[in-house]
Design an enzyme around this catalytic site. Structure first.
Site: not given
Ligand SMILES: NC(=O)c1ccc[n+]([C@@H]2O[C@H](COP(=O)([O-])OP(=O)(O)OC[C@H]3O[C@@H](n4cnc5c(N)ncnc54)[C@H](O)[C@@H]3O)[C@@H](O)[C@H]2O)c1
Length: 336
Positions: A121, A123, A150
Site C-alpha cells: 500500500t 500507506e 504492511k
Molecule cells: N482497499 C484498498 O484501498 C487497498 C489499497 C492499497 C492496498 N490494499 C491491500 O490490498 C489487499 C487487499 O485489500 P482489500 O481491500 O481487498 O481487503 P479486504 O479487507 O476487503 O479483504 C481481505 C480478505 O483477506 C481475508 N483474510 C484476512 N486474514 C486472513 C488470513 N489470516 N488468512 C487468509 N485470509 C485472510 C479476509 O477474509 C478477506 O476476504 C491488502 O493487502 C491491502 O493491504 C488495499
C-alpha cells in the site's frame, strides 16, 4: 496457468479471482473468511469449474506450502486492512499482515518456479507533503499499526529476496474503490449511509487527500505486471496510482450529489489519532510497462454508488459480524 490467490473473498481479491478466471487461469482461493470477507463477492464465479475454494489461514505454514505446490503465481491479497481497527487491535494485523507473509515466503522460497506477487500500500510511506510523490525506492514512514504491519511485511519480503535469492514482486497501490468493498471503508460507508438518509461521520476537517483508483484498473495493472514478472532475484516494486487525488470532504460532497442528499448529512467528527494527511504515488514505472488507468474518479464513483444502491443483498451479507455494533462503537460517541 495456475494461481493461488489469498484473500479472494475480500474486496480486491474477489475482483482478481474473477479476472483470472476470465483469463483462463485455474485458481485456488485461500481465504480465512474473516468479518471482511463475503463469498457473494465472487457472484456466479463461486461455482466456476476452474475455481477451488479453501477456507484457511495464510499463517498456517503447512497449508500454504501444500496449496502453493505446482502453481505458477501466488497472489497475496489476504490481509487485515482497516486502519481504524488496527488502532483497536494491532495484534491481529501483525499476525496476518506480517506472520502470514512470512508463511507464504517460506512456502515459495525453495520453489523457483513459483512467483510471488505481494500486495502492499501507499500507506507504508506515511503522510507526504505536496507536491512530493513516492517513487518505488522512497523511504518507509508508516503512521498506523496497519501501515506499519504492511511495511514490516515488505521488509521481510526484501530480507527473503536477499537471503534466498528470490524474485518477488510487490505492488503498492493507492486507495482502491468499487463494488464489493466492505461497508467499514470510507466510500461504501458514506454511500450506504447517504442512501439511507443517515449522518456521515467525516474525520476532522476532511482535508485529508487520497489518490483513488477504480478496482478494475487495479486488476488491469496486475495483468500487466504478471506479463513482466522478473526472473532475477530481487524485489520488483511497482506503484499503481491514478494520479487523481481528492480531499475526503470533496468525495463526501460528490456522494451527496450522486445520492441527491443534503450536504448537511456530512458531520465533522473527532479525527482519528495519527491520521495521515496526504498520500501520493509516482506510478511512472508502471506506465512505462504499458498500463494507465481508464476509469476517471468521477465516473467510477458514480458507478460505485449505483452498485451499492442496486446490490444491498450482496453487500449486506458481510461474514460473521454485526456491523451496526461496530459502527456504534467506532462512531457513536463521535456523532452524539
Ligand atoms: N482497499 C484498498 O484501498 C487497498 C489499497 C492499497 C492496498 N490494499 C491491500 O490490498 C489487499 C487487499 O485489500 P482489500 O481491500 O481487498 O481487503 P479486504 O479487507 O476487503 O479483504 C481481505 C480478505 O483477506 C481475508 N483474510 C484476512 N486474514 C486472513 C488470513 N489470516 N488468512 C487468509 N485470509 C485472510 C479476509 O477474509 C478477506 O476476504 C491488502 O493487502 C491491502 O493491504 C488495499
Amino acid at each position: 496457468m495456475k494461481a493461488l490467490v489469498t484473500g479472494g473473498c475480500g474486496f480486491i481479491g474477489s475482483h482478481l479471482v474473477r479476472g483470472l478466471l476470465a483469463d483462463g487461469w485455474q485458481v485456488t482461493n485461500l481465504d480465512k473468511l474473516t468479518y471482511a470477507s463475503n463469498p457473494a463477492n465472487l457472484g456466479p464465479d463461486a461455482s466456476h469449474p476452474a475455481l477451488t475454494m479453501v477456507q484457511g489461514d495464510i499463517c498456517d505454514a503447512t497449508l500454504v506450502r501444500e496449496l502453493s505446490e505446482g502453481v505458477d503465481v501466488v497472489f497475496n491479497f489476504a490481509a487485515e486492512t482497516h486502519v481504524d481497527r488496527s488502532l483497536l487491535d494491532p495484534g491481529v494485523f501483525v499476525r496476518t499482515d506480517v506472520e502470514g507473509v512470512v508463511s507464504l515466503l517460506e512456502a515459495v522460497r525453495d520453489r523457483p518456479g513459483v512467483a510471488l506477487v505481494h500486495m502492499s500500500t501507499d500507506e507504508v510511506f506515511g503522510s507526504l507533503q505536496a507536491p512530493t510523490e513516492a517513487t518505488e525506492d522512497f523511504p518507509f514512514a508508516p503512521s498506523s499499526p496497519y501501515s506499519a504491519s504492511k511495511a514490516a511485511a515488505e521488509l521481510m519480503v526484501r530480507a527473503y529476496s536477499e537471503t534466498y535469492a528470490m524474485p518477488v514482486t510487490v505492488i503498492r497501490c493507492c486507495n482502491v474503490y468499487g463494488p464489493n468493498q466492505h461497508l467499514e471503508k470510507f466510500i461504501p460507508l458514506f454511500t450506504t449511509r447517504a442512501l439511507a438518509g443517515e449522518a456521515m461521520p467525516l474525520y476532522g476537517d476532511g482535508l485529508q487527500e487520497r489518490e483513488w483508483l477504480f478496482v478494475e484498473d487495479l486488476v488491469a495493472a496486475v495483468r500487466v505486471v504478471i506479463r513482466q514478472l522478473p526472473a532475477a532475484p530481487g524485489v520488483q516494486a511497482v506503484h499503481v496510482g491514478s494520479g487523481e487525488r481528492v480531499a475526503n470532504i470533496h468525495v463526501a460532497r460528490q456522494i451527496c450529489n450522486l445520492t441527491e442528499r443534503p450536504l448537511d448529512l456530512v458531520r465533522p467528527v473527532t479525527d482519528r489519532p495519527g491520521h495521515d494527511r496526504r498520500y501520493a504515488l509516482d506510478s511512472s514505472r508502471l506506465r512505462t510497462m504499458g498500463w494507465s488507468p481508464r476509469i476517471r474518479f468521477e465516473d467510477g464513483l458514480a458507478a460505485t454508488v449505483r452498485w451499492y444502491a442496486e446490490n444491498a443483498e450482496t453487500w449486506s451479507v458481510a461474514a460473521g459480524e454485526d456491523f451496526g455494533g461496530y459502527f456504534a462503537r467506532q462512531y457513536g460517541d463521535r456523532l452524539a
